[in-house]
Design an enzyme around this catalytic site. Structure first.
Site, PDB file in Angstrom:
ATOM      1  N   LYS A 149     -15.464  14.642  -8.033  1.00 11.17           N
ATOM      2  CA  LYS A 149     -15.821  16.048  -7.811  1.00 11.17           C
ATOM      3  C   LYS A 149     -17.087  16.105  -6.954  1.00 11.17           C
ATOM      4  CE  LYS A 149     -14.186  17.943 -12.236  1.00 11.17           C
ATOM      5  NZ  LYS A 149     -13.108  18.829 -11.737  1.00 11.17           N
TER       6      LYS A 149
ATOM      7  N   ARG B 166      -3.971  16.496 -17.987  1.00  9.14           N
ATOM      8  CA  ARG B 166      -2.536  16.477 -18.264  1.00  9.14           C
ATOM      9  C   ARG B 166      -2.056  15.073 -18.644  1.00  9.14           C
ATOM     10  NH1 ARG B 166      -1.400  19.021 -12.480  1.00  9.14           N
ATOM     11  NH2 ARG B 166      -3.457  19.839 -12.963  1.00  9.14           N
TER      12      ARG B 166
HETATM   13  N1  BES Z   1     -11.627  19.786 -16.032  1.00 12.91           N
HETATM   14  C1  BES Z   1     -11.061  20.261 -14.819  1.00 12.91           C
HETATM   15  C2  BES Z   1     -10.743  21.759 -14.861  1.00 12.91           C
HETATM   16  C3  BES Z   1     -11.912  22.700 -15.029  1.00 12.91           C
HETATM   17  C4  BES Z   1     -12.394  23.411 -13.949  1.00 12.91           C
HETATM   18  C5  BES Z   1     -12.471  22.931 -16.272  1.00 12.91           C
HETATM   19  C6  BES Z   1     -13.435  24.306 -14.103  1.00 12.91           C
HETATM   20  C7  BES Z   1     -13.528  23.821 -16.426  1.00 12.91           C
HETATM   21  C8  BES Z   1     -13.994  24.514 -15.352  1.00 12.91           C
HETATM   22  C9  BES Z   1      -9.751  19.523 -14.528  1.00 12.91           C
HETATM   23  O1  BES Z   1      -9.684  18.232 -15.013  1.00 12.91           O
HETATM   24  C10 BES Z   1      -9.585  19.453 -13.056  1.00 12.91           C
HETATM   25  O2  BES Z   1     -10.398  18.850 -12.428  1.00 12.91           O
HETATM   26  N2  BES Z   1      -8.525  20.070 -12.557  1.00 12.91           N
HETATM   27  C11 BES Z   1      -8.240  20.077 -11.159  1.00 12.91           C
HETATM   28  C12 BES Z   1      -6.766  19.797 -10.989  1.00 12.91           C
HETATM   29  C13 BES Z   1      -6.348  19.542  -9.574  1.00 12.91           C
HETATM   30  C14 BES Z   1      -6.956  18.256  -9.052  1.00 12.91           C
HETATM   31  C15 BES Z   1      -4.839  19.477  -9.511  1.00 12.91           C
HETATM   32  C16 BES Z   1      -8.601  21.460 -10.633  1.00 12.91           C
HETATM   33  O3  BES Z   1      -8.390  22.436 -11.322  1.00 12.91           O
HETATM   34  O4  BES Z   1      -9.122  21.524  -9.514  1.00 12.91           O
HETATM   35 MN    MN Z   2     -10.541  16.818 -13.697  1.00 16.69          MN
END
Ligand code: BES
Ligand code: MN
Ligand code: ZN
Length: 512
Positions: A286, A360
């Site tokens: 990230k 997931r």
């Molecule tokens: N933990 C994050 C989702 C999240 C985002 C939680 C903001 C709390 C606040 C999750 O693991 C994630 O990174 N999801 C990605 C998925 C994508 C790579 C398909 C996302 O939502 O960008």
């Molecule tokens: Mn994530």
């Protein structure tokens, strides 16, 4: 923890540091709410006009402090806004009371004891006020300062400590319904506040092993059976999803099973929580600005943990099994790469296209495992997608399900307990976006509708014929804005009240 008692004392006779009253928004200015008659009398019936002079309108969340007249045993009267005066023959709804009590408790940080003289018509009102006050009187101070100065209600940094003692007026302490309401509010809010603590604990201290240890200790205390699968057991069992996410970290993953059983239970409810103790994104790292709050990525597991313990404390006549899928998602030489294929516990293979879509993967394994026991329903809770935050904002969680009636029930239950949620679909045409040339499925699909794509992925791991719902709490789990009502900054304890009410409804035989 803040202590709460039901008191028969009159508002004018109880000794406390502050007296909380309600003020509503009337057609011609602020109106003192029921429950505060004796207080108004001490002001010679002029409390409303005193408040108006100070600028109070009775708007929701508004807090006005007034020095108390000599007839009262408290130095300060705190008037909290309740919004519009209810229609004739109607009373204040539970969420209004909950939020007002929370706002008042927050405004009394640094005080020792407060008496709450808010409108109480029935045990449910007392319960809502107790819940709001106990949730509002929360602060996460474990990492601030050294020696506490409890005498002056300050922590080591000189910051004020939360309100220590709440006396609820207008309730009937000897009435069974009121007593049960207070006991339920205390047990529930203690577990919600404990979940908030877990979410707020920095990820260098809260990692899969330490989370599992907290669950084990709580299980002992509350008669819940706890089983911990460590990395060896996970490898032996073939939990490729949980292991694949956790393998980049120095802190190995865990799967924790919490079993609460009741001798008269007719139904089995399984709860599954996403427990990423820190989500860096892994190799699909990230960017800065998106990882500072990712200690909150175990909020689903914290919610499940809290709900199981609350069910045990309340002695609900339903079997509740909690599954905490715990891992730390880190980049390293041993981390899963984009392009790797994992073999899940179900036997399905997953091509990991983005290591940041890790929730997931751990949930897939836990859902398959939970399905083996053939529960009457499975509910998973997860901070799963940024897409759900885009869709529903910061205060509302999304509900997806393979059963429309079940999804509706959860939505209604959430509404009833004062949690904002909204039903979301699982459109089957989005499944093909996750087709992989190499494996049975990829962990990413179309960008549009990303929250629903994640839901469709999870559905693949739910056992045939099992009723299942998925709560994506990525928005409401962690509150970054200014506190409001009973919601503090940081971990909120999202979905716990919904899960506990769902367990109660299941115990009562009200569902399927
Ligand atoms: N933990 C994050 C989702 C999240 C985002 C939680 C903001 C709390 C606040 C999750 O693991 C994630 O990174 N999801 C990605 C998925 C994508 C790579 C398909 C996302 O939502 O960008
Ligand atoms: Mn994530
Ligand atoms: Zn995540």
């Amino acid at each position: 923890m803040t202590a709460l008692t039901l008191s028969t004392a009159g508002a004018a006779t109880l000794r406390a540091d502050a007296l909380v009253v309600g003020v509503a928004k009337g057609a011609k200015g602020p109106v003192v709410a029921p429950g505060a008659e004796a207080v108004d009398k001490a002001f010679n019936g002029k409390l409303a006009s005193v408040l108006e002079t100070l600028g109070a309108t009775g708007a929701e969340g508004e807090v006005t402090k007034v020095p108390a007249p000599s007839g009262l045993k408290t130095p300060v009267v705190l008037a909290v806004g309740l919004g519009p005066v209810p229609e004739k023959d109607e009373t204040y709804d539970a969420e209004t009371l909950r939020r007002a009590a929370g706002a008042a408790a927050r405004a009394l940080t640094g005080s020792k004891k407060a008496a709450f003289a808010l409108p109480v018509e029935a045990a449910e009102d007392a319960e809502a006020i107790a819940e709001g006050a106990l949730l509002g009187a929360y602060a996460f101070t474990a990492y601030q300062g050294g020696e506490k100065d409890a005498k002056n209600s300050r922590n080591g940094n000189g910051a004020k400590l939360p309100l220590a003692e709440i006396a609820l007026l207008g309730a009937k302490p000897r009435d069974k319904a009121y007593k049960a309401a207070a006991e339920r509010a205390i047990a529930l809010t203690e577990e919600i506040n404990r979940a908030r603590d877990l979410v707020n604990t920095p990820p260098n201290d809260l990692y899969p092993e330490s989370f599992a240890a907290v669950a084990t200790a709580a299980g002992k205390e509350h008669g819940i059976k706890v089983q911990v699968f460590d990395e060896k057991a996970l490898a032996k069992g073939g939990f490729g999803g949980i292991l694949g996410v956790g393998q980049g970290s120095q802190n190995p993953p865990r799967l924790v099973k919490l079993s609460y059983t009741h001798s008269k239970a007719a139904k089995n409810l399984a709860l599954v929580g996403k427990g990423i103790t820190y989500d860096s994104g892994g190799i699909s790292l990230k960017p800065a600005g998106h990882n500072e709050t990712m200690k909150c990525d175990m909020s689903g597991a914290a919610a499940v943990f809290a709900a199981v313990v609350a069910a045990a404390r309340l002695g609900l006549a339903v079997n509740v099994t909690g599954w905490l899928a715990l891992a730390e998602n880190m980049p390293s030489g041993s981390a899963t790469r984009p392009g790797d294929v994992l073999r899940m516990y179900s036997g399905k293979t997953v091509e990991v296209l983005n290591t940041d879509a890790e929730g997931r993967l751990v949930l897939g394994d836990a859902l398959t495992k939970a399905s083996e026991e053939n529960p009457d329903a499975i509910v998973d809770v997860a901070t799963l997608t940024g897409a759900m935050v885009m869709a529903l904002g910061n205060r509302t969680f999304g509900i997806m399900s393979n059963d429309d009636a079940f999804r509706t029930s959860i939505h209604e239950i959430a509404e009833e307990v004062g949690e904002q949620s909204w039903p979301m679909p699982l459109p089957s045409e989005l499944r093909k976006g996750m087709d992989s040339p190499t494996a049975d499925i990829a962990n990413m699909g179309e960008r549009m509708g990303g929250g629903l794509v994640a839901g469709l992925f999870l559905q693949e791991f739910v056992g045939e014929g099992i009723t299942w719902a998925h709560l994506d709490i990525a928005g409401p789990a962690f509150h970054e804005g200014a506190p409001y009502g009973y919601t503090p900054k940081g971990g909120t304890g999202s979905a716990i009240r919904t899960l506990v009410k769902l367990a109660e409804r299941t115990a009562a035989g009200d569902l399927g």
